[in-house]
Motif scaffolding. Structure first.
Motif, PDB file in Angstrom:
ATOM      1  N   ALA A 115       0.748  -1.194  -0.030  1.00  0.00           N
ATOM      2  CA  ALA A 115       0.131  -0.190  -0.115  1.00  0.00           C
ATOM      3  C   ALA A 115       0.994   1.345  -0.123  1.00  0.00           C
ATOM      4  CB  ALA A 115      -0.780  -0.019   1.146  1.00  0.00           C
ATOM      5  N   CYS A 116       1.976   1.110   0.696  1.00  0.00           N
ATOM      6  CA  CYS A 116       2.959   2.186   0.395  1.00  0.00           C
ATOM      7  C   CYS A 116       3.866   2.312  -0.742  1.00  0.00           C
ATOM      8  CB  CYS A 116       3.907   2.157   1.882  1.00  0.00           C
ATOM      9  SG  CYS A 116       2.884   2.412   3.383  1.00  0.00           S
ATOM     10  N   GLY A 117       3.669   1.377  -1.781  1.00  0.00           N
ATOM     11  CA  GLY A 117       4.589   1.622  -2.869  1.00  0.00           C
ATOM     12  C   GLY A 117       5.332   0.388  -3.026  1.00  0.00           C
ATOM     13  N   ALA A 118       5.604  -0.461  -2.293  1.00  0.00           N
ATOM     14  CA  ALA A 118       6.528  -1.462  -2.377  1.00  0.00           C
ATOM     15  C   ALA A 118       5.947  -2.549  -3.326  1.00  0.00           C
ATOM     16  CB  ALA A 118       7.002  -2.247  -1.006  1.00  0.00           C
ATOM     17  N   THR A 119       6.860  -3.607  -3.844  1.00  0.00           N
ATOM     18  CA  THR A 119       6.645  -4.350  -5.028  1.00  0.00           C
ATOM     19  C   THR A 119       6.709  -5.895  -4.460  1.00  0.00           C
ATOM     20  OG1 THR A 119       8.694  -4.107  -5.908  1.00  0.00           O
ATOM     21  CG2 THR A 119       6.985  -2.835  -6.761  1.00  0.00           C
ATOM     22  N   LEU A 120       6.733  -5.985  -3.074  1.00  0.00           N
ATOM     23  CA  LEU A 120       7.114  -7.385  -2.404  1.00  0.00           C
ATOM     24  C   LEU A 120       5.714  -8.274  -2.459  1.00  0.00           C
ATOM     25  CD1 LEU A 120       8.711  -6.234   0.904  1.00  0.00           C
ATOM     26  CD2 LEU A 120       9.833  -7.420  -0.906  1.00  0.00           C
ATOM     27  N   ARG A 121       6.051  -9.297  -3.035  1.00  0.00           N
ATOM     28  CA  ARG A 121       4.944 -10.354  -3.059  1.00  0.00           C
ATOM     29  C   ARG A 121       4.380 -10.751  -1.507  1.00  0.00           C
ATOM     30  NH1 ARG A 121       5.736 -14.051  -8.187  1.00  0.00           N
ATOM     31  NH2 ARG A 121       6.008 -12.377  -9.915  1.00  0.00           N
ATOM     32  N   SER A 122       5.515 -11.077  -0.820  1.00  0.00           N
ATOM     33  CA  SER A 122       5.244 -11.626   0.652  1.00  0.00           C
ATOM     34  C   SER A 122       6.178 -11.417   1.431  1.00  0.00           C
ATOM     35  CB  SER A 122       4.837 -13.334   0.505  1.00  0.00           C
ATOM     36  OG  SER A 122       6.093 -13.849  -0.065  1.00  0.00           O
ATOM     37  N   ILE A 123       5.979 -11.746   2.743  1.00  0.00           N
ATOM     38  CA  ILE A 123       7.103 -11.352   3.760  1.00  0.00           C
ATOM     39  C   ILE A 123       7.250 -12.658   4.916  1.00  0.00           C
ATOM     40  CG2 ILE A 123       7.910 -10.051   5.834  1.00  0.00           C
ATOM     41  CD1 ILE A 123       6.631  -7.610   4.477  1.00  0.00           C
ATOM     42  N   LYS A 161      14.864 -12.137  -0.037  1.00  0.00           N
ATOM     43  CA  LYS A 161      13.491 -11.924   0.792  1.00  0.00           C
ATOM     44  C   LYS A 161      13.558 -11.080   1.977  1.00  0.00           C
ATOM     45  CE  LYS A 161      12.210 -16.849  -0.643  1.00  0.00           C
ATOM     46  NZ  LYS A 161      11.735 -18.168  -0.230  1.00  0.00           N
ATOM     47  N   LEU A 162      12.513 -10.412   2.367  1.00  0.00           N
ATOM     48  CA  LEU A 162      12.312  -9.853   3.435  1.00  0.00           C
ATOM     49  C   LEU A 162      11.415 -10.659   4.410  1.00  0.00           C
ATOM     50  CD1 LEU A 162      12.648  -6.723   4.423  1.00  0.00           C
ATOM     51  CD2 LEU A 162      10.305  -6.502   4.139  1.00  0.00           C
ATOM     52  N   ALA A 163      11.985 -10.726   5.548  1.00  0.00           N
ATOM     53  CA  ALA A 163      11.477 -11.523   6.782  1.00  0.00           C
ATOM     54  C   ALA A 163      11.136 -10.646   7.991  1.00  0.00           C
ATOM     55  CB  ALA A 163      12.263 -12.738   7.085  1.00  0.00           C
ATOM     56  N   PHE A 164      10.330 -10.938   8.766  1.00  0.00           N
ATOM     57  CA  PHE A 164       9.883 -10.389  10.075  1.00  0.00           C
ATOM     58  C   PHE A 164      10.358 -11.468  10.988  1.00  0.00           C
ATOM     59  CE2 PHE A 164       7.366 -10.395  13.801  1.00  0.00           C
ATOM     60  CZ  PHE A 164       7.443  -9.284  14.320  1.00  0.00           C
ATOM     61  N   ILE A 165      11.190 -10.799  12.139  1.00  0.00           N
ATOM     62  CA  ILE A 165      11.728 -11.812  13.102  1.00  0.00           C
ATOM     63  C   ILE A 165      11.386 -11.201  14.421  1.00  0.00           C
ATOM     64  CG2 ILE A 165      13.870 -13.051  13.880  1.00  0.00           C
ATOM     65  CD1 ILE A 165      15.097 -12.980  11.183  1.00  0.00           C
ATOM     66  N   PRO A 166      10.786 -11.837  15.323  1.00  0.00           N
ATOM     67  CA  PRO A 166      10.798 -11.331  16.709  1.00  0.00           C
ATOM     68  C   PRO A 166      11.875 -11.139  17.352  1.00  0.00           C
ATOM     69  CG  PRO A 166       9.174 -13.299  16.385  1.00  0.00           C
ATOM     70  CD  PRO A 166       9.905 -13.117  15.081  1.00  0.00           C
TER      71      PRO A 166
END
Length: 297
Positions: A115-123, A161-166
């Motif tokens: 929504a902010c303009g990135a073209t990532l498919r998934s995280i 790849k972009l990943a979220f990590i706690p």
């Protein structure tokens, strides 16, 4: 350092006056700053909007480019170079000021990025944000950082790849290397109590709710925030050591490293790999500098 223009055209190593590839645990996790030998014709490949690729295939888009004569003559031609800054292309859009407000409820992090303009498919490790708001005239990166703080984690770029990590998982992974070189120690509990506050808010009934208050810290009010998020917001990586190590292009933010003689491994907050070919009489340099952090709750 291997860099490519036009996707597959290798930039000769002796053309790279200096390059710094930087990996961070931030919404735009990969950046490049470089000075590349060029003439008026070849400088066209490094204009704003063009791309540069790394050896790993990561594509970065140039957002700043300046053609600079060096003041030196090589043959009959005046030597010159291009000073450029490039950022990771798939998330480039989140670093620009937005003309319209972006407001989302119960959207995944990937949906917010797009929504902010990135073209990532998934995280990888994606999660839903209770709410997200970036008003017109603001930059989404600040609001994404705040959402990550409330979720108690960070984003990292690895293997395309972009990943979220706690944060807790970040320090439970396997260490990638052991640093034996001397490091600068950074330790100040006094500053931490001022810079890492405890947060409080009010619930739907107007009752005051608090996050982590195990230590006496500065207090900060955060409206409309759950108790879980308030507790997560106090958890952060505190800069503990800085080290200059052997050139290693594979060292990236989010890695866990062991320190020789230390009992507890530390996480790489920032990794900056520096390459200088020694062009135009500059000193030749190849090294990686890392900023390491420990988890503060």
């Amino acid at each position: 350092m291997e860099l490519y223009y036009n996707k597959d055209k290798l930039i000769r190593g002796d053309w790279i006056k200096k390059a710094i590839l930087r990996s961070d645990l931030v919404p735009v996790p990969l950046t490049l700053e470089a000075e590349i030998r060029a003439d008026r014709e070849s400088a066209l490949h490094f204009q704003v909007g063009n791309s540069i690729a790394t050896y790993a295939g990561d594509e970065l888009e140039i957002i700043y480019s300046e053609y600079k004569p060096s003041g030196k003559v090589q043959g009959s031609t005046e030597a010159a170079y291009v000073h450029l800054i490039a950022i990771l292309k798939p998330v480039k859009g989140v670093s620009f000021i937005k003309q319209n407000a972006i407001i989302k409820y119960n959207a995944t992090l990937a949906e917010v990025y797009r929504a902010c303009g990135a073209t990532l498919r998934s995280i990888e490790g994606d999660f839903a944000l209770p709410r997200f708001a970036c008003l017109a005239g603001e930059v989404p990166t600040f609001h994404i950082s705040r959402a990550l703080q409330e979720a108690g984690g960070v984003v990292r770029w690895r293997h395309g790849k972009l990943a979220f990590i706690p944060l807790s998982s970040l320090l439970n992974q396997k260490a990638t290397q052991t640093i034996t070189s001397l490091t600068d120690d950074v330790d100040s509990g006094f500053l931490e109590r001022h810079d890492v506050p405890s947060f409080y808010s009010t619930d739907a009934d107007g009752v005051v709710i608090s996050g982590n208050k195990a230590k006496l810290r500065a207090l900060r009010y955060q409206p409309g925030t759950s108790e879980i998020a308030l507790r997560n917001m106090t958890s952060c990586l505190v800069h503990a050591r800085t080290a200059k190590i052997k050139y290693n292009i594979n060292t990236a933010a989010g890695d866990l490293v062991n320190i020789q003689g230390a009992q507890t491994p530390l996480a790489v907050i920032t990794s900056a790999t520096v390459f200088s070919a020694g062009t135009d009489g500059d000193p030749q340099q190849q090294f990686t500098k890392v900023w390491l952090g420990r988890l503060e709750r």
